[in-house]
Structure formats: structure tokens, C-alpha cells
Design an enzyme around this catalytic site. Structure first.
Site, PDB file in Angstrom:
ATOM      1  N   GLU A  47      -1.256   5.473  10.239  1.00  0.00           N
ATOM      2  CA  GLU A  47      -0.531   5.260   8.984  1.00  0.00           C
ATOM      3  C   GLU A  47       0.004   6.603   8.511  1.00  0.00           C
ATOM      4  O   GLU A  47      -0.764   7.531   8.247  1.00  0.00           O
ATOM      5  CB  GLU A  47      -1.412   4.632   7.911  1.00  0.00           C
ATOM      6  CG  GLU A  47      -0.617   4.352   6.632  1.00  0.00           C
ATOM      7  CD  GLU A  47      -1.463   3.831   5.471  1.00  0.00           C
ATOM      8  OE1 GLU A  47      -0.862   3.510   4.428  1.00  0.00           O
ATOM      9  OE2 GLU A  47      -2.695   3.766   5.592  1.00  0.00           O
ATOM     10  N   ASP A  72      -1.968  12.246   5.848  1.00  0.00           N
ATOM     11  CA  ASP A  72      -1.357  12.636   4.576  1.00  0.00           C
ATOM     12  C   ASP A  72      -1.686  14.094   4.341  1.00  0.00           C
ATOM     13  O   ASP A  72      -2.670  14.599   4.882  1.00  0.00           O
ATOM     14  CB  ASP A  72      -1.883  11.770   3.422  1.00  0.00           C
ATOM     15  CG  ASP A  72      -0.914  11.690   2.249  1.00  0.00           C
ATOM     16  OD1 ASP A  72      -0.605  12.744   1.666  1.00  0.00           O
ATOM     17  OD2 ASP A  72      -0.474  10.582   1.905  1.00  0.00           O
ATOM     18  N   ASP A 121       7.745   7.881  -0.491  1.00  0.00           N
ATOM     19  CA  ASP A 121       8.706   8.375  -1.472  1.00  0.00           C
ATOM     20  C   ASP A 121      10.109   8.088  -0.933  1.00  0.00           C
ATOM     21  O   ASP A 121      10.445   8.526   0.168  1.00  0.00           O
ATOM     22  CB  ASP A 121       8.497   9.879  -1.655  1.00  0.00           C
ATOM     23  CG  ASP A 121       9.361  10.467  -2.771  1.00  0.00           C
ATOM     24  OD1 ASP A 121      10.418   9.889  -3.082  1.00  0.00           O
ATOM     25  OD2 ASP A 121       8.975  11.519  -3.304  1.00  0.00           O
ATOM     26  N   ASP A 157       9.083  -0.889  -1.729  1.00  0.00           N
ATOM     27  CA  ASP A 157       9.635  -1.617  -2.867  1.00  0.00           C
ATOM     28  C   ASP A 157      11.087  -1.231  -3.105  1.00  0.00           C
ATOM     29  O   ASP A 157      11.783  -1.863  -3.893  1.00  0.00           O
ATOM     30  CB  ASP A 157       8.837  -1.289  -4.134  1.00  0.00           C
ATOM     31  CG  ASP A 157       8.956   0.190  -4.486  1.00  0.00           C
ATOM     32  OD1 ASP A 157       8.494   1.020  -3.669  1.00  0.00           O
ATOM     33  OD2 ASP A 157       9.509   0.536  -5.543  1.00  0.00           O
TER      34      ASP A 157
END
Length: 217
Positions: A47, A72, A121, A157
Site C-alpha cells: 500500500e 509512508d 493527496d 474521492d
């Protein structure tokens, strides 16, 4: 920097399920995640920009016969996912603290079976296009570390990022592209396994449809 962040950084520095610069294993696992870290030959699912690791953890719960790595650069976010993995005794989970731009330094060619990019982002400004995690620059990195016909998933989204990604993919030799502007009113839900992040739940409560793409590089 607040005390809470400092405490989280100190905690992940001691965690066996977190690999970051300065650790003994950092930079030495390329091509060896299965052998050295997980000690099995199971598929590796990565991920990108995992944040608090909700998707990584969610998948690890469902598939104990696969290896999951959340990557991350934000240590305080990784702390949450690594804590959940420790509390739930999930030994098929690891977290890699690194910049996405350096992901190819941590995986060998063809080492990864699938990549998930969850709610990145969107980088809406034109000057930030190259920083979008589905820009050609990053797709080239993903193709390098993925096995032949490896799968990439995107959940977002953001309609502009979704459409931008489709435009990029139309110019590349990808296979089996599936996509929808409204995941939960589509027949593609099975691919996302019913896992919701905190942000995703918030978007849905606000009536924002979730966009999803799946393709092979």
C-alpha cells in the site's frame, strides 16, 4: 514537535514491524522481503501512502496467507497501523517508512504482486502534477517493482485525480482496466473487499462518491 509525535517516533523505532532509515534492515530487504522479513513465499501486497495503515491492516486480517506492507513517510501515522498490528498479533504485516520516490530502492524488480494507492493527496495544482501518485513517473516505478501483469488499485474521492489517471492510462500499455466514478453503486465492490478508511467513511457521509480504478501494468 509535540510530545505525542516524539513518543510515537520513539515507539516505532523499537517496533519490529516497522522498517525505516537507520534500522539494520533498511535498504537490505530489496528482493528479500519474503525470505528475510516474512520468512515465507506468500504474495506481497504493497500500500503506497498508507497513512494510518487502515487498508493494510484490513487486508491482512482477511488474508493471513499473504504479506502486506504499508509504505509512508509520516512516522506518526505509521505508528497507528503498527500498533494495531501488534495488538492483533498480525505477523503478515510490515510498515516501511520511506518517500514514495525511493520505493524502488526497497523492492527488487518483480517482487510485488499488487499495489494499492488509497486516497492520496490529489495535488490539484498544475505545478504538482509530477507529484501525483498516478503520474507517469510513479506508474513507471510501480511497473518496475511489480511482477509481470501485477495489479494496481486506486481509490479516491477526487474526481479530477480519477479523470487525470484515466487520461494517463490511455497513453500507456495497460491491461484489464476497470473503473467507476461511483464504487458503491457499481459491480466492482468485490475488488475492494469491503474495507473502508476513516476518510472514506467521512466522504460517503458527505455524499461524495468513491472512485476506483484497477489495472495491470
Amino acid at each position: 514537535m509535540g510530545r505525542s509525535k516524539l513518543a510515537k517516533f520513539a515507539a516505532i523505532a523499537e517496533r519490529e514491524n516497522v522498517v525505516q532509515e537507520g534500522d539494520e534492515l533498511y535498504g537490505k530487504l530489496s528482493g528479500k522481503w519474503r525470505d528475510i522479513y516474512f520468512e515465507n513465499n506468500n504474495p506481497v501486497i504493497l500500500e503506497i501512502g498508507c497513512g494510518r495503515g487502515e487498508y493494510t491492516i484490513g487486508m491482512a486480517r482477511l488474508f493471513p496467507d499473504k504479506n502486506f506492507i504499508g509504505a509512508d513517510i509520516k512516522g506518526a501515522r505509521i505508528w497507528k497501523g503498527s500498533t494495531m498490528a501488534v495488538e492483533e498479533e498480525l505477523d503478515n504485516v510490515a510498515f516501511l517508512r520511506t518517500f514514495v520516490e525511493r520505493i524502488d530502492e526497497n523492492f527488487a524488480n518483480g517482487e510485488v504482486d499488487e499495489i494499492w494507492v488509497t486516497f492520496p493527496d490529489p495535488r490539484p495544482r498544475d505545478r504538482d502534477i509530477k507529484r501525483r501518485l498516478t503520474s507517469p513517473r510513479f506508474l513507471d516505478l510501480y511497473k518496475q517493482i511489480l511482477k509481470p501483469d501485477g495489479i494496481v488499485h486506486l481509490k479516491t474521492d477526487n474526481l479530477e485525480l480519477y479523470r487525470y489517471t484515466l487520461e494517463v492510462l490511455q497513453e500507456r500499455p495497460v491491461n484489464n482496466l476497470l473503473h467507476t466514478e461511483d464504487l458503491y453503486n457499481s459491480n466492482l465492490q468485490e475488488y475492494t473487499m469491503g474495507i473502508y478508511t476513516t476518510y472514506e467513511k467521512r466522504y460517503l457521509e458527505e455524499g461524495i462518491p468513491i472512485k476506483y480504478l484497477r489495472f495491470q501494468v
